[in-house]
Design an enzyme around this catalytic site. Structure first.
Site, short mmCIF file in Angstrom:
data_model
loop_
_atom_site.label_atom_id
_atom_site.label_comp_id
_atom_site.label_asym_id
_atom_site.label_seq_id
_atom_site.Cartn_x
_atom_site.Cartn_y
_atom_site.Cartn_z
N LYS A 82 0.82 -1.22 0.00
CA LYS A 82 0.00 0.00 0.00
C LYS A 82 0.86 1.27 0.00
CE LYS A 82 -4.25 -1.79 0.60
NZ LYS A 82 -5.49 -1.40 -0.07
N THR A 109 -8.41 10.13 4.37
CA THR A 109 -8.93 8.82 3.94
C THR A 109 -9.61 8.16 5.13
OG1 THR A 109 -8.46 6.90 2.56
CG2 THR A 109 -6.99 7.25 4.43
N SER A 112 -8.99 1.39 8.33
CA SER A 112 -8.40 0.97 9.59
C SER A 112 -7.20 0.09 9.30
CB SER A 112 -9.42 0.21 10.42
OG SER A 112 -9.94 -0.85 9.65
N GLN A 117 -2.03 3.63 7.29
CA GLN A 117 -0.62 3.79 7.65
C GLN A 117 0.18 4.30 6.46
OE1 GLN A 117 1.08 2.06 10.53
NE2 GLN A 117 -0.62 0.91 11.38
N GLY A 218 -8.51 -7.86 -3.13
CA GLY A 218 -9.46 -7.33 -2.14
C GLY A 218 -10.24 -6.27 -2.88
N GLY A 220 -8.81 -4.71 -5.20
CA GLY A 220 -8.34 -4.95 -6.56
C GLY A 220 -7.28 -3.97 -7.06
N GLU A 241 -8.56 -15.05 -4.01
CA GLU A 241 -9.46 -14.51 -2.98
C GLU A 241 -9.78 -15.59 -1.95
OE1 GLU A 241 -12.57 -11.40 -4.79
OE2 GLU A 241 -12.77 -13.40 -5.63
N ALA A 247 -16.41 -13.90 0.40
CA ALA A 247 -15.31 -12.95 0.16
C ALA A 247 -14.80 -13.03 -1.27
CB ALA A 247 -14.17 -13.19 1.15
N ASP A 249 -15.93 -12.23 -3.99
CA ASP A 249 -16.86 -11.42 -4.79
C ASP A 249 -16.37 -11.24 -6.22
OD1 ASP A 249 -14.94 -9.57 -3.17
OD2 ASP A 249 -15.52 -8.37 -4.89
N ASN A 356 1.68 -7.40 8.14
CA ASN A 356 1.25 -6.75 9.37
C ASN A 356 0.34 -7.65 10.21
OD1 ASN A 356 2.80 -4.49 9.02
ND2 ASN A 356 1.28 -3.50 7.73
#
Lengths: 367, 367
Positions: A82, A109, A112, A117, A218, A220, A241, A247, A249, A356
């Site tokens: 990320k 943004t 959580s 971060q 997730g 994407g 996935e 999940a 989807d 993490n």
């Protein structure tokens, strides 16, 4: 503003390359690791018993040959890929709005997770104020982590309606610019730089290209970015996935040829609980870019994570190993590797998306 | 046979260098990693509260500056540095006895830990039969691991008398040669190759030498080997032990100027439960070779291991982090780094001795 389809057309390998030039000074070149033990385990046919209850029951188990190349984004800054997208999106906003302007307004943004971060880190590095809206129920370590990068944490309720209300409230006061976690052109280009590095690192040790790359899906951002980068190359791109509580989807959406808009799941792969975004879907549902998305069970995720921890000695979060779990347990995927890879097998790039986790979370998973 | 003192005199950097030439094709050149987060945490003074009950209570906490260089022997073959010594000892025995002779006789050891796996691997690689005497109560995964390298596992009771009886029995039948786990010239030289690699890897990134290297001390093979290699160099060598139930036998022996011969401890650092060996003691008790041995508590070991897993994302076993725990928590050691390192601080090499743990063991430690 252009439509998602127009934006998707602008998502090109060159756009990822441009993102890379911009973010390179701010991110780690994470290692691309191999592990012969995992190659060997995944290249061993599943037992007949493991196929009971699947469409492959009674068939001879596939004999794929894997050589894995693990892109360790768990060793990226803030412990996840990320950091790439957040830096890129922020640098582009600075470019568009001017630094002085953005220093006044700031960025915002709601998240959580790792995106919070990542944006906090990027903003602190680039001296831009950041507001991170987090649910009150977030774990103290995540709140502390976000604050440690100098971001202002603002609490909200935990539903998306409550969160967005708080975002709107802060924006009304500050005019802060929203940096979304995945459904965004610049975020996708940023995450796609993972693929660019993998290609270069693999080229250092081999004269051929990676046969395939598989990433978690997730929202994407990562998968769409990686698929964008490889869209004019021979490397196939796949997604992975969790299947728990729907999940998967993206996989289901592909079957129905219609994006699934809502997901409510508590899969252990907590980074993959969100539905795939609109722009992300444009890329991932393009068969020329992503050849398939596969789903794995909670037990398969835990088994893959155990192997990475115990045999490879690398700490990953559950979301990071869904790609490896597909290679180990999805018989349809394994048959494909057997058929297309043949005697030679496949060199498969697997993106470990993040690391993490905590010793308590590991304890909870395996006790 | 020469006396321990004579043998210790023959333990020279050149002997370690010679060991390296021999084992190089069989072992991994493990990475020497850095981690800015851990540097920062260890370079932060302890709280006044943390010093309560120690000889430093009421004093201003030390302000040492650390730059760590982690030698990742958890990524070594079989997951521990023991692969070095086992290959070296076996290659030397082959040299001395001849390959044909040794293929008839085989080698033997008694161990339930990393040395068993290491000797099993070395023997299988070099096509020599291996008998590993393991207590019946060993965990199934360790038994399976040893067998997976093709060694013959023979069970015994768990006391050392019972184990040695079984070894004697097999030796009477096969004439197999005993390869001890640590108290042995060739084992010490083999483990010392860790230091040689660290020196070379550090030289690639710095024009100065490592200020210090700290390793765990169990039987003392690793620490004695590392101290041997650095004995004619400026790098200081230190040892680290758990203090729980007297596991700090080496530290206590140094204080009393007499080797402690028996230890009975269930420290979580299960690789460090043995007393230091006779030849190992000759080296470690030489102040010119090892400048000091420090001890840490179970809680300190767990705290250090948590940081390595959560922040560095690397899987280590508890025994591997005692050196890091000394740097973080031993105020005497920290004062020394502050005084001798000054503004510049110290570049400290820390040997992560192994990574053989399981998710269940991690769960047990932190639940």
């Amino acid at each position: 503003m252009s439509t998602p389809t127009e934006q998707a057309q602008a998502l090109t390998p060159a756009a990822v390359q441009a993102a890379y030039e911009l973010i390179k000074p701010y991110i780690h070149l994470t290692p691309l690791l191999t592990c012969k033990t995992l190659d060997k385990i995944a290249s061993t046919p599943q037992t007949a018993k493991a196929l009971i209850g699947t469409p492959f029951e009674g068939q001879t188990p596939a004999t794929p040959k894997f050589r894995f190349h693990f892109k360790c984004e768990n060793l990226q800054r803030i412990g996840a890929f990320k950091a790439r997208g957040a830096h890129h999106a922020l640098l582009r906003v600075i470019e568009a709005q001017g630094e002085e302007e953005l220093k006044k307004r700031g960025v915002i943004t709601h998240s959580s997770g790792n995106h919070a971060q990542a944006l906090a880190l990027a903003a602190s590095t680039l001296n831009i104020p950041a507001y991170i809206v987090m649910p009150e129920i977030s774990t103290p370590s995540k709140i502390a982590g976000t604050r440690s990068h100098g971001a202002e944490v603002v609490f909200s309720g935990s539903t998306s309606v409550e969160r967005e209300a708080v975002v709107a409230e802060i924006q009304a006061k500050t005019n802060a610019i929203l940096i979304p976690p995945y459904d965004d052109f610049n975020i996708i280009c940023g995450q796609g730089t993972t693929a660019l590095e993998m290609e270069g690192q693999f080229a250092e040790k081999s004269s051929k290209s990676l046969d395939a790359v598989i990433t978690p899906v997730g929202g994407g951002g990562l998968n769409a970015g990686v698929a964008t980068y490889f869209s004019d190359k021979s490397t196939r791109v796949f997604g992975a996935e969790p299947s728990f509580q729907g999940a998967d989807d993206c996989r289901r959406g592909l079957l129905a040829q219609d994006r699934v808009e809502k997901v409510s799941t508590l899969t252990v792969a907590d980074g993959l609980r969100t539905p795939v975004g609109v722009l992300n879907w444009e890329v991932i549902s393009d068969k020329k870019k992503v050849e398939g998305v596969f789903a794995v069970t909670e037990e398969q995720i835990k088994a893959a994570m155990r192997l990475v921890l115990e045999r490879m000695k690398v700490v990953v979060e559950p979301s990071a190993v869904v790609g490896l779990a597909v290679c180990m347990f999805d018989e349809e995927f394994r048959k494909r590797v057997e058929e297309e890879g043949g005697e030679d097998g496949w060199d498969v790039g697997i993106v470990f998306s993040g690391g993490n986790t905590t010793v308590e979370a590991i304890s909870k998973l395996y006790s």
